[in-house]
Design a protein around this motif. Structure first.
Motif, mmCIF file in Angstrom:
data_model
loop_
_atom_site.group_PDB
_atom_site.id
_atom_site.type_symbol
_atom_site.label_atom_id
_atom_site.label_comp_id
_atom_site.label_asym_id
_atom_site.label_seq_id
_atom_site.Cartn_x
_atom_site.Cartn_y
_atom_site.Cartn_z
ATOM 1 N N GLU A 212 -10.992 -1.109 -9.960
ATOM 2 C CA GLU A 212 -10.516 -2.239 -9.376
ATOM 3 C C GLU A 212 -11.499 -3.328 -9.257
ATOM 4 O O GLU A 212 -12.638 -2.960 -9.979
ATOM 5 N N CYS A 213 -11.105 -4.465 -9.052
ATOM 6 C CA CYS A 213 -11.980 -5.655 -9.190
ATOM 7 C C CYS A 213 -11.699 -6.715 -8.252
ATOM 8 O O CYS A 213 -10.761 -6.866 -7.701
ATOM 9 N N ILE B 61 -9.517 -6.001 -15.263
ATOM 10 C CA ILE B 61 -9.221 -4.823 -14.932
ATOM 11 C C ILE B 61 -8.873 -3.979 -16.437
ATOM 12 O O ILE B 61 -8.595 -3.073 -16.776
ATOM 13 N N ILE C 53 -9.859 -3.230 1.412
ATOM 14 C CA ILE C 53 -8.575 -3.607 1.512
ATOM 15 C C ILE C 53 -7.934 -3.364 2.776
ATOM 16 O O ILE C 53 -8.206 -2.450 3.488
ATOM 17 N N GLU D 47 -15.289 -2.020 -9.951
ATOM 18 C CA GLU D 47 -15.487 -0.500 -9.279
ATOM 19 C C GLU D 47 -15.534 0.410 -10.492
ATOM 20 O O GLU D 47 -14.263 0.141 -11.235
ATOM 21 N N GLU E 127 -9.003 -11.252 -12.002
ATOM 22 C CA GLU E 127 -8.866 -9.861 -11.723
ATOM 23 C C GLU E 127 -8.192 -9.079 -12.650
ATOM 24 O O GLU E 127 -8.642 -7.966 -13.099
ATOM 25 N N THR E 128 -6.937 -9.424 -12.963
ATOM 26 C CA THR E 128 -6.156 -8.834 -13.727
ATOM 27 C C THR E 128 -6.797 -8.554 -15.402
ATOM 28 O O THR E 128 -6.832 -7.621 -15.876
ATOM 29 N N GLU F 175 2.304 1.724 -3.372
ATOM 30 C CA GLU F 175 1.151 2.145 -4.288
ATOM 31 C C GLU F 175 0.969 3.474 -4.211
ATOM 32 O O GLU F 175 0.601 4.555 -5.320
ATOM 33 N N PRO G 12 -16.075 3.494 -6.877
ATOM 34 C CA PRO G 12 -14.919 3.258 -6.369
ATOM 35 C C PRO G 12 -14.660 3.391 -4.673
ATOM 36 O O PRO G 12 -15.194 3.939 -4.174
ATOM 37 N N LYS H 162 -6.739 -7.260 -0.833
ATOM 38 C CA LYS H 162 -8.399 -7.134 -0.908
ATOM 39 C C LYS H 162 -8.979 -8.416 0.032
ATOM 40 O O LYS H 162 -8.371 -9.444 -0.186
ATOM 41 N N SER I 257 0.942 -1.195 -0.091
ATOM 42 C CA SER I 257 0.115 -0.043 -0.091
ATOM 43 C C SER I 257 0.724 1.181 -0.181
ATOM 44 O O SER I 257 0.590 2.381 -0.472
#
Length: 1457
Positions: free
Chosen positions: A1373-1374, A1365, A1428, A1388, A1361-1362, A1138, A1423, A1434, A1135
């Motif tokens: 995000e997913c 997205i 998280i 999202e 998920e990748t 990011e 969103p 997630k 995090s």
């Protein structure tokens, strides 16, 4: 069936419980699994617990194996006992050699070991090799060489062995042992044995009547114009109407001739660039005229022909973003158009740039716009005369056509073809001079151009041109004009007839008796027959004769293909065919009865054109002639077809130069045919029938459906109530190797959601029952939002493009992948217990090593006396307080980057003593009591931790509740305090107030807190004696953390484990008192806690503490600190990384100006309990490369509940490696390395180096046997710093006992391992580690609890998920999870809410394509809805609970059917 729920909709939602999801496991147990006959499934060691007889049998080649069938293995077989290991190895060796020499073809399935192989030996007599190490007690006479001579009689077995190793191929050709089932074969639709097949005789080429010879027929169209313009100058040629229906101008033949001459002269002589004429004969010129101005168009068209220029008529571009406008631009560019002709009024209406020039439209070449109104034209010079030549093979004009895919092609028509076509139409329609014709069609192309601009001039006819705008205002206008002008011929489309029916009540006094031909230009459409019949019904009473209606078929390539003629012109009576829709889908014609719904009624489109030959050929492959009862593509051979696609030689050859052949391959005609793109057949009386267009053909699992037919079916379901003006588009998209039908309609503004949904369900049922085909997606969009074709209608290819790009913005969507997608791979059937022993043999056979690896050996690395001396951290702190009292251990930074507080060894020791005194005196705690430490990140947390150790209490660090979010954060605190059985809470005054506040009382029961002590001002007291644990195995602290699956798990850490953990980290990171490290992590659990609270005290290095929360107010805090203190080793979380990547992405220059320099960093480690996030670490490295961050610095760590630090990159050792694995193989728990960029490849990064003293092995999740390198299994770990067990209050220890004390079921059965709950694999790399050994890399794939078991395969949510997205730019995000057996995808949406429904189809498509899974529910949320945790992971289970409790407030929920 649940309705999709949409936010702010006024509907009463049906509850989730009432929905019974469809069963996704499409293959039931008894449908054969993927196991093909002859696979190696039954394994030797299960079948025979005594190995030797089995081995002898295999080698002697007797086929008495007791395996009953080649696909079932023996129940009740016992694995070989450990004492048989030597024999087992030998057996494996023999088997390996057998395998190496029984040269199995790579493509054939490997045989079954127990039965298949033996038979194999008999067939091929391959060389049976010797056993490499023969154990004593083996009878060596059974070992024989290729020609059956016993080994020992010829050569020593050593030499034989050498020979065998030389002969053995490097890689055994055998694929994987057991069932190599990750080639997930998509189901190929097997043709239905009962499907109808054509049975007729092969058709013959159908010849039209010959073209008649006409006296004084002009040699070219221009010659005709010249003749009429000079001999009949007053004769009317064209009357234009305004939008009220009043005639505004009548162009005479004289005017047409003189104005065309003027234009031709001006174009050739007055337009110059750099003193050169701008145009030379043969150049292409764009004609841009609105549909309301036929007069100017006619002048421009004939002016170009006279100047020997080639007109390219196109639509008027209204905006920069017209549907299909870019493709038109491409056509103009490829035709080399530089000049566009238009009218004054039209030019004024075009979008302008600031300079006042017409803008350059997207994709268009630069054009010069020339206005051809009279004042701009020059009078021709006296001596200038155009050359009116005979019709030649040169191009006369280019007509554009848009293909199914949306690309635009220009079809060239030569002067000769144009003349021949006029001749054929004149003969077919028996046009005579001065006849009057009303034309409703677009005069720029197709039938409107052929009848209303070309053939009319040939015959000096008078055309009344009815603009589209007038039809919209008054649909009866064309009938009124027929009546008032006594027109003999009208050219219309079925739409015009339909519209006039709706409006006819207002008119009593119209008469259609003057008409001798009503040409229906789209007679080939499936709905034209009903329009014709209905029109005749109403207007027969107004003078319309039945035989007047003349449907015709045409195509841009072949011009007019066929036209029905009235009986007085020699036409046979009209035909009608009622055909079975099911048979049509197999291209077979079978007559059916009209009572049925599933029939298609078609009318004939008349006879072949004069002078033309027609045949019907197969649509795909070689153009074989069809049988008489078979549908194919109609092909025409005549002098009156188009000649080519301009500039496209390849497809021109394919379409304009087709050579049809008979079934035996004999060429039918020496003349090439032109493919028309029309699908049909020749019926009775040699009438042509058309049943569809190639452009609208959708082939779904081998059956053909026509888009127009599907539209007609949808329109039959009470369309006018729901669908705006009947605007429906049907097209197919390719998903998972098959066409899928998509239906898009415009919804009426007043339709309610429930109405629409009901209509959609009914349309689905109608299409299913009539066409026997499923609709993949049905979407309703708001009225007037679909892209329009130039003359009304929907621009299909543009609609499809928008659908695929997610730009349609539907207001209702219904997807039915469950019913449509029938070609998924069969679900994987689990193999019946393949035992652990067989696994080992399998790996040996395949030449794979058993996957195990370990860090450096701790005992050799350190003087053990010192290690023994410091078994307890409390002792280490006291020793440091004595020997180096003022050595600084901790620096805590605040958000401004300044030092908030520090602690030296002595300060920490003294503070700990005071805490210990307070615990024993104020708290009255006993040795072994549990104490919860609820502190913000800081020195207090560390001091109270050591205070607890001094007092003999067990500390538990707890994240304090968030004052703004007590409702969700406080219950977690309460739960940890209760579950850990804490007798006391230590905290600050501020947090103590918060815990007892009124706000807290609404979230938890505040009366049940244990004693709460605040440590802000405790008295300076020394503790009487510092507690020393009696044994190193005694509990030191509890580590509580919430897993991603939402389970709160506390683990017990003993004193021995605690110091072993610190020792390993010290060795791996080379930590000494002189070092500084920076830590930006939460200090409450796992490795974050260890680095923050334990390591500095153990190793003596200084820790710079950066609380991650402070980054919210100052993103660059951590990186600035690293730069300021020149830190070599730093730790952070995902995090934090990011936040830096997103927050500082654009500010690297500002940071450089501030002097931030990261070149000091040797390793920056991300502390994680998940698969390394490669994309994030790579973008972080790239971003901060400019600040000196080395590309090799960033790496990740791996720990979990049973062992908080398994891997950690450290300072020495090789860089982390990245491999690419096949994602499909992973689903089968296989690891197959592939090249970067290959399809289905997934990059995985090694999770750092295995720590000293840590051993890792990969074990099978079910059999608990060791696995080979090529298998994905659970990571098991053995190390001195493993936790000793879970600490839970509910007595569930038994459930998880094997997490901490598991043993392998085979092989090394003595070592005690802890099961991490993570799937991964080991790979030996080419790199060497510090000790000079080959380096073993550990790759973590994902948590076992998080995996989804779908269709018998194992999926990792992150992979799905990748993909999701990537599907659309607005997906922020997913998260995915399963509910019953449905896959739920929560997305999202970062964009406007009108995009929400676009995502449903895109998400469903991408998951089908890349993962072969059908999405059950798509939930679109705002969103920030996906929860998280503090580690940046997630919380999918929390999300699932929120979804099931209906707490997500979604924008839209779509239930895929």
């Amino acid at each position: 069936m649940p309705m999709p729920s949409k936010r702010r909709s006024v509907l009463v939602h049906s509850s989730v419980e009432t929905y019974t999801p469809p069963d996704t496991s499409s293959a039931s147990e008894d449908e054969g699994s993927l196991r093909r006959q002859g696979r190696i499934t039954s394994t030797p060691f299960q079948s025979h617990s005594n190995v030797e007889p089995w081995l002898n049998r295999v080698i002697q080649g007797s086929s008495t194996s007791s395996s009953a069938s080649s696909t079932s293995s023996h129940p009740g077989g016992k694995p070989a006992a450990a004492s048989n290991t030597a024999t087992a190895t030998a057996a494996a060796t023999v088997l390996a050699d057998l395998m190496a020499h029984a040269q199995l073809d790579n493509h054939s399935a490997p045989p079954d070991v127990t039965t298949g192989l033996v038979e194999h030996l008999h067939h091929e007599r391959p060389q049976v090799a010797s056993v490499r190490g023969v154990p004593k007690g083996y009878n060596s006479s059974i070992l024989e060489t290729a020609d059956g001579v016993p080994v020992n009689s010829r050569v020593s077995s050593k030499i034989q062995q050498l020979l065998n190793t030389l002969k053995r191929p490097k890689r055994p050709p055998l694929k994987e042992f057991f069932v190599d089932d990750f080639e997930e074969l998509l189901e190929v639709q097997q043709p239905d044995p009962n499907q109808p097949k054509p049975e007729g005789t092969p058709m013959a080429v159908l010849k039209g009547e010959p073209l008649g010879v006409v006296t004084n027929w002009p040699p070219s169209l221009l010659a005709a114009l010249q003749r009429w313009g000079t001999t009949q100058p007053k004769a009317p040629c064209l009357t234009a109407l305004d939008t009220t229906g009043k005639p505004i101008y009548t162009l005479t033949y004289g005017k047409l001739w003189s104005r065309s001459l003027k234009l031709a002269y001006t174009l050739l002589n007055r337009l110059t660039s750099k003193n050169e004429p701008l145009l030379k004969p043969g150049d292409r010129v764009a004609l841009v005229f609105p549909n309301s101005d036929p007069v100017m168009f006619m002048v421009a068209f004939y002016g170009c022909l006279l100047a020997e220029l080639i007109p390219v008529p196109i639509e008027v571009p209204l905006t920069r973003k017209d549907a299909g406008s870019q493709q038109i631009g491409f056509l103009l560019g490829s035709c080399g158009v530089t000049l566009a002709l238009t009218t004054d009024a039209c030019q004024k209406g075009l979008p302008k740039a600031q300079t006042g020039e017409v803008v350059t439209f997207k994709g268009w070449p630069r054009l010069i716009w020339f206005v051809i109104d009279g004042k701009h034209l020059a009078k021709p010079a006296k001596d200038w005369h155009p050359q009116v030549q005979d019709a030649s093979a040169d191009i006369a004009y280019i007509e554009y056509k848009t293909s199914k895919e949306g690309s635009t092609m220009g079809i060239t028509v030569s002067h000769a073809s144009m003349l021949a076509h006029c001749h054929a139409l004149t003969q077919a329609c028996s046009y005579s001079e001065a006849e009057t014709l009303t034309n409703v069609l677009d005069f720029k192309r197709d039938a409107g151009l052929w009848h209303g601009v070309l053939t009319s001039v040939m015959n000096r006819m008078h055309v009344i041109s009815i603009p589209y705008a007038l039809m919209k205002v008054n649909p009866l206008s064309w009938i009124q004009k027929v009546c008032s002008y006594k027109a003999r011929v009208a050219v219309v489309k079925s739409r015009d007839m339909h519209w006039s029916l709706l409006a006819q009540r207002d008119q009593r006094d119209v008469s259609l008796s003057s008409l001798r031909m009503l040409i229906v230009a789209d007679g080939a459409n499936p709905w034209s027959i009903s329009s014709c019949d209905a029109f005749l019904n109403v207007f027969q009473s107004r003078g319309l004769k039945p035989e007047v209606i003349c449907p015709c078929a045409s195509s841009s390539e072949a011009l007019t293909v066929a036209i029905r003629r009235p009986p007085d012109l020699g036409g046979p009576p009209p035909g009608k065919a009622v055909l079975s829709m099911n048979c049509l889908s197999y291209s077979v014609i079978r007559v059916d009865t009209e009572e049925k719904l599933s029939v298609l009624t078609v009318q004939d489109v008349g006879q072949v054109m004069p002078g033309a030959n027609v045949c019907v050929v197969k649509v795909d492959g070689t153009p074989h002639l069809c049988k008489t009862d078979e549908v194919g593509e109609i092909c025409v051979n005549s002098g009156a077809t188009g000649t080519a696609y301009y500039g496209l030689l390849g497809i021109t050859k394919n379409v304009f130069e087709t050579i049809p052949v008979t079934a035996t391959g004999v060429v039918v005609s020496d003349q090439p045919f032109t493919r028309t793109g029309l699908l049909g057949f020749v019926g009775l009386d040699n009438l042509v029938f058309v049943v569809g267009k190639l452009d609208g053909l959708m082939t779904v699992s081998g059956r053909r459906h026509s888009a127009d037919d599907v539209v007609a079916t949808a329109l039959a379901v009470e369309p006018m109530k729901f669908v705006y003006r009947g605007r429906i588009a049907v097209f197919s998209v390719t998903v998972l190797h098959d066409d899928r039908i998509v239906l898009v309609a415009e919804q009426r503004p007043d339709a309610s959601e429930e109405d629409s949904f009901q209509w959609m369900s009914r349309v689905l049922q109608a299409i299913d029952s009539i066409h026997q085909v499923g609709v993949y997606c049905l979407a309703l969009v708001p009225a007037n939002t679909l892209p329009k074709a130039p003359l009304g209608g929907i621009h299909i290819s543009e609609t499809k493009q928008r659908f695929l790009e997610g730009a349609l913005h539907p207001c209702n969507v219904l997807m039915c992948p469950h019913t449509c997608v029938t070609n998924l791979p069969k679900p994987r059937q689990k193999q019946p217990d393949v035992g652990p022993a067989s696994m080992i043999v399998g790996n040996l056979v395949a030449g794979k090593r058993i996957a195990q690896a370990s860090g450096r050996d701790v005992t050799q690395l350190e003087d053990n006396d010192q290690a023994r001396k410091f078994l307890y951290l409390a002792d280490v702190l006291q020793w440091r307080a004595q020997t180096t009292p003022d050595h600084p251990l901790f620096l805590l930074l605040n958000s401004k980057g300044t030092v908030a507080s520090t602690a030296s060894c002595i300060q920490l020791h003294k503070k700990a003593e005071r805490v210990a005194a307070a615990l024993t005196e104020k708290g009255r705690l006993n040795v072994g009591d549990h104490v919860a430490l609820v502190y913000p990140p800081g020195i207090d947390l560390i001091a109270t931790f050591y205070g607890c150790l001094y007092a003999g209490c067990i500390p538990i660090t707890v994240r304090p509740p968030h004052p703004q979010n007590l409702a969700t954060t406080l219950p977690t605190v309460k739960m940890i305090v209760e579950v850990s059985k804490s007798a006391c809470i230590l905290t600050t005054q501020a947090i103590m107030k918060l815990l007892k506040s009124k706000e807290a009382a609404t979230a938890v029961d505040i009366k049940t807190w244990p004693t709460i002590l605040d440590t802000d001002d405790i008295p300076k007291k020394k503790v009487a004696t510092i507690f020393r644990p009696p044994s190193p195995d005694m509990l030191a602290y509890l580590d509580f953390s919430v897993s991603t699956t939402g389970i709160l798990a506390g683990v017990k850490m003993s004193h021995a484990a605690t110091s072993a953990l610190c020792r390993s980290i010290k060795l791996q990171c080379e930590l000494y008192p002189s070092r500084q490290i920076a830590i930006c992590l939460d200090p409450y659990c796992g490795l974050g806690f260890a680095l923050w609270c334990l390591c500095s005290v153990y190793s003596g290095h200084q820790s710079i503490l950066v609380p991650p929360l402070e980054l919210e107010s100052n993103v660059s805090l951590w990186l600035s600190a690293v730069s300021q203190y020149k830190v070599r080793v730093t730790f952070c979380s995902y995090s934090v990384m990011e936040m830096c990547t997103k927050g500082l992405g654009t500010q690297t220059d500002v940071l450089r100006m501030k002097g931030v320099n990261l070149s000091c960093v040797r390793t920056c480690m991300v502390v994680a309990e998940e698969r390394p996030r490669i994309a994030l670490t790579q973008s972080f490295s790239k971003l901060f490369k400019d600040l000196g961050l080395s590309a090799r610095a960033v790496s990740t760590t791996f720990g979990c509940r049973v062992n908080v630090a398994i891997c950690l990159q450290g300072t020495a050792g090789p860089d982390p490696t990245t491999v690419y694995v096949d994602m499909r193989a992973l689903r089968h728990d296989r690891v197959r390395l592939v090249e970067r960029g290959s399809p289905h490849s997934l990059p995985l990064m090694e999770s750092g180096k295995i720590l000293p003293g840590v051993k890792v092995i990969i074990a099978h999740t079910e059999t608990k046997g060791p696995l080979g390198d090529s298998h994905l299994g659970e990571i098991w770990v053995s190390s001195p710093h493993n936790a000793t067990g879970y600490y839970t209050v509910y007595g569930e220890e038994a459930l998880h006992a094997d997490h901490f004390s598991a043993r392998l079921s085979f092989g090394d059965t003595q070592t005690i391992w802890a099961r991490t709950g993570y799937l991964g694999f080991l790979r030996r790399t080419e790199l060497t580690d510090a000790s000079g050994e080959r380096h073993d890399a550990l790759y973590v794939v994902g948590s076992l609890d998080e995996t989804l078991e779908l269709r018998g395969m194992r999926y990792h949510p992150i992979d799905i998920e990748t993909s999701v997205i990537r599907a659309h730019k607005s997906i922020a995000e997913c998260a995915v999870f399963t509910w019953t057996n449905l896959l739920v995808v929560v997305v999202e949406l970062e964009g406007s809410e009108q995009e929400a429904l676009d995502l449903v189809a895109l998400v469903t498509n991408v998951v089908l394509e890349e993962h072969y899974l059908i999405v059950g529910v798509v939930v679109i949320v705002d969103p920030g809805v996906i929860p998280i945790n503090s580690r940046g992971e997630k919380q999918r289970m929390h999300l699932r609970d929120g979804f099931l409790a209906d707490q997500l407030d979604p924008i839209y929920v779509a239930y895929n059917m």
